[in-house]
Scaffold this active site. Structure first.
Site, mmCIF file in Angstrom:
data_model
loop_
_atom_site.group_PDB
_atom_site.id
_atom_site.type_symbol
_atom_site.label_atom_id
_atom_site.label_comp_id
_atom_site.label_asym_id
_atom_site.label_seq_id
_atom_site.Cartn_x
_atom_site.Cartn_y
_atom_site.Cartn_z
ATOM 1 N N ASP A 25 -15.973 -8.823 49.625
ATOM 2 C CA ASP A 25 -15.359 -10.507 49.575
ATOM 3 C C ASP A 25 -15.329 -11.284 50.819
ATOM 4 O O ASP A 25 -16.098 -10.107 51.478
ATOM 5 C CB ASP A 25 -13.491 -10.042 49.552
ATOM 6 N N GLY A 26 -14.683 -12.494 50.712
ATOM 7 C CA GLY A 26 -15.356 -13.857 52.246
ATOM 8 C C GLY A 26 -16.428 -13.662 51.677
ATOM 9 O O GLY A 26 -17.133 -14.890 52.526
ATOM 10 N N ASN A 27 -16.934 -14.598 50.164
ATOM 11 C CA ASN A 27 -17.994 -15.115 49.745
ATOM 12 C C ASN A 27 -17.674 -16.874 50.224
ATOM 13 O O ASN A 27 -18.144 -17.812 50.329
ATOM 14 C CB ASN A 27 -18.179 -15.101 48.736
ATOM 15 N N GLY A 28 -16.680 -17.427 49.234
ATOM 16 C CA GLY A 28 -15.926 -18.598 50.273
ATOM 17 C C GLY A 28 -16.041 -19.034 50.844
ATOM 18 O O GLY A 28 -15.828 -20.117 51.082
ATOM 19 N N ARG A 29 -15.029 -17.936 51.844
ATOM 20 C CA ARG A 29 -14.645 -18.532 53.160
ATOM 21 C C ARG A 29 -16.171 -18.712 53.992
ATOM 22 O O ARG A 29 -16.304 -19.665 55.215
ATOM 23 C CB ARG A 29 -13.802 -17.358 54.166
ATOM 24 N N HIS A 42 -21.832 -17.169 47.145
ATOM 25 C CA HIS A 42 -21.655 -16.021 46.079
ATOM 26 C C HIS A 42 -23.244 -15.783 46.367
ATOM 27 O O HIS A 42 -24.069 -15.330 46.284
ATOM 28 C CB HIS A 42 -21.872 -16.815 44.981
ATOM 29 N N GLU A 72 -8.846 -10.868 36.906
ATOM 30 C CA GLU A 72 -8.562 -11.975 37.809
ATOM 31 C C GLU A 72 -8.883 -12.809 37.845
ATOM 32 O O GLU A 72 -9.051 -14.552 37.807
ATOM 33 C CB GLU A 72 -7.687 -11.393 39.254
ATOM 34 N N LEU A 136 -31.132 6.068 42.498
ATOM 35 C CA LEU A 136 -29.588 5.487 43.153
ATOM 36 C C LEU A 136 -29.082 4.958 42.269
ATOM 37 O O LEU A 136 -30.293 4.324 41.314
ATOM 38 C CB LEU A 136 -30.059 4.519 44.328
ATOM 39 N N ILE A 201 -6.325 -3.781 47.254
ATOM 40 C CA ILE A 201 -7.489 -3.119 46.146
ATOM 41 C C ILE A 201 -7.819 -3.803 45.507
ATOM 42 O O ILE A 201 -8.800 -4.128 44.760
ATOM 43 C CB ILE A 201 -6.991 -1.683 45.828
ATOM 44 N N GLU A 213 -11.470 7.665 51.317
ATOM 45 C CA GLU A 213 -11.285 6.380 52.522
ATOM 46 C C GLU A 213 -11.177 5.475 52.670
ATOM 47 O O GLU A 213 -12.389 4.769 51.708
ATOM 48 C CB GLU A 213 -11.935 7.493 53.913
HETATM 49 C C1 IPE Z 1 -11.893 -9.126 44.623
HETATM 50 O O1 IPE Z 1 -11.395 -10.539 45.262
HETATM 51 C C2 IPE Z 1 -13.176 -8.952 43.599
HETATM 52 C C3 IPE Z 1 -13.816 -9.273 43.655
HETATM 53 C C4 IPE Z 1 -14.932 -9.497 45.435
HETATM 54 C C5 IPE Z 1 -14.857 -9.431 42.213
HETATM 55 P P1 IPE Z 1 -10.653 -11.260 45.300
HETATM 56 O O2 IPE Z 1 -11.042 -12.505 46.394
HETATM 57 O O3 IPE Z 1 -10.878 -11.805 43.616
HETATM 58 O O4 IPE Z 1 -9.369 -10.564 45.620
HETATM 59 P P2 IPE Z 1 -7.735 -11.246 46.045
HETATM 60 O O5 IPE Z 1 -7.456 -12.478 44.240
HETATM 61 O O6 IPE Z 1 -7.936 -11.727 47.240
HETATM 62 O O7 IPE Z 1 -6.665 -10.188 45.979
HETATM 63 C C1 IPE Z 2 -16.678 -12.733 47.035
HETATM 64 O O1 IPE Z 2 -15.854 -13.646 47.176
HETATM 65 C C2 IPE Z 2 -16.734 -12.700 45.717
HETATM 66 C C3 IPE Z 2 -15.947 -12.698 43.709
HETATM 67 C C4 IPE Z 2 -14.400 -12.754 44.013
HETATM 68 C C5 IPE Z 2 -17.199 -13.459 42.856
HETATM 69 P P1 IPE Z 2 -14.277 -14.543 47.462
HETATM 70 O O2 IPE Z 2 -15.247 -15.994 46.134
HETATM 71 O O3 IPE Z 2 -13.555 -14.197 47.408
HETATM 72 O O4 IPE Z 2 -14.651 -15.908 48.967
HETATM 73 P P2 IPE Z 2 -12.955 -16.002 49.141
HETATM 74 O O5 IPE Z 2 -12.244 -14.248 49.213
HETATM 75 O O6 IPE Z 2 -12.442 -16.964 48.701
HETATM 76 O O7 IPE Z 2 -13.401 -16.256 50.515
HETATM 77 MG MG MG Z 3 -11.733 -13.209 48.061
#
Ligand code: IPE
Ligand code: IPE
Ligand code: MG
Length: 248
Positions: A25-29, A42, A72, A136, A201, A213
């Site tokens: 998570d966090g690619n967009g930010r 991404h 989602e 793996l 989660i 964990e």
């Molecule tokens: C969870 O991240 C899904 C993936 C990393 C693929 P999201 O960014 O979609 O989750 P929320 O919306 O913050 O809960």
């Molecule tokens: C996770 O990064 C990748 C996917 C859910 C596909 P996000 O796209 O959720 O990045 P943020 O959370 O908005 O920074």
């Molecule tokens: Mg996200």
């Protein structure tokens, strides 16, 4: 005790987990911080996944499960979803030979029927090509939601009861039910890592994470690397897993 110094950190190689689950998570930010469009994050996320895969292989981890696209995530703008689907397809095509020569078995989990035909074809090819590899196993969760996975498993169980393949419903226990999940055959993840400082989660592996964990770390996914992984593993090795029993 078997101790190896890995990038100036001592790790007990006898306590390396078999299976790590990751919410990438966090690619967009990460992109936003750099005044770049989200999709740039991404793309960088793919590089982080490649680094992580190599690090896991080096450390002797046998299963890596990564959350790539949730059930989602379709609610995101069409352009971002389209970009991600194209990225999955092109990466799979580009990387499959390399994964294969590194002994990686790739498996996709999720509602794959909901993906476009071109992507499904790439998935089938990659799974087929790598199915006998054993260094793996990389589980890629795509159009994945744990509730959806559990519901699909329930439907299959009911089907097998109705067809008589399961003759006695009292035989439906944890092990049997697990064998109907997309992760059938994998041990449960000893740990979950979620990057980007979100402590939830998000519909990931709800059955399989029952006793994992949990590690919620600050780092945004495109910055994740072997050093971060080792730091989590060191923390993991300090934890006392009790499974409802008493302190060791
Ligand atoms: C969870 O991240 C899904 C993936 C990393 C693929 P999201 O960014 O979609 O989750 P929320 O919306 O913050 O809960
Ligand atoms: C996770 O990064 C990748 C996917 C859910 C596909 P996000 O796209 O959720 O990045 P943020 O959370 O908005 O920074
Ligand atoms: Mg996200």
């Amino acid at each position: 005790m078997d101790i190896q110094v890995v990038e100036d950190v001592s790790l007990n190689l006898e306590a390396i987990p078999q299976h790590i689950a990751v919410i990438m998570d966090g690619n967009g930010r990460w992109a936003k911080k750099r005044n770049q469009p989200r999709v740039f994050g991404h793309k960088q996320g793919v590089l982080a996944l490649k680094r992580t895969l190599i690090a896991c292989k080096d450390l002797g981890i046998k299963y890596l499960s990564v959350y790539a696209f949730s059930t989602e995530n379709w609610s995101r703008p069409e352009k971002e979803v389209g970009f991600l689907m194209t990225l999955f397809k092109s990466m799979l095509k580009k990387e499959v030979n390399d994964l294969d020569s590194n002994g990686v078995k790739i498996k996709f989990c999720g509602d794959l029927q909901g993906l476009d035909k071109g992507l499904r074809d790439q998935i089938d090819k990659a799974e087929e090509k790598t199915k006998n590899n054993s260094v793996l196993q990389l589980n890629v969760m795509l159009n994945y939601g744990a509730r959806n996975e559990i519901l699909r498993a329930c439907q299959s169980v009911v089907h097998d009861v109705q067809s008589g393949q399961i003759a006695d419903i009292s035989k439906i226990d944890d092990d049997l039910f697990s064998s109907y999940l997309d992760t059938a055959g994998c041990p449960e993840p000893e740990l979950l890592i979620r990057t980007s400082n979100e402590s939830r989660i998000s519909n990931y592996l709800l059955w399989q994470l029952s006793y994992s964990e949990l590690f919620f770390i600050d780092c945004l996914w495109p910055d994740f690397d072997k050093k971060q992984l080792i730091s989590v593993l060191k923390d993991y090795q300090k934890r006392n897993r009790r499974f409802g029993g008493l302190h060791a």
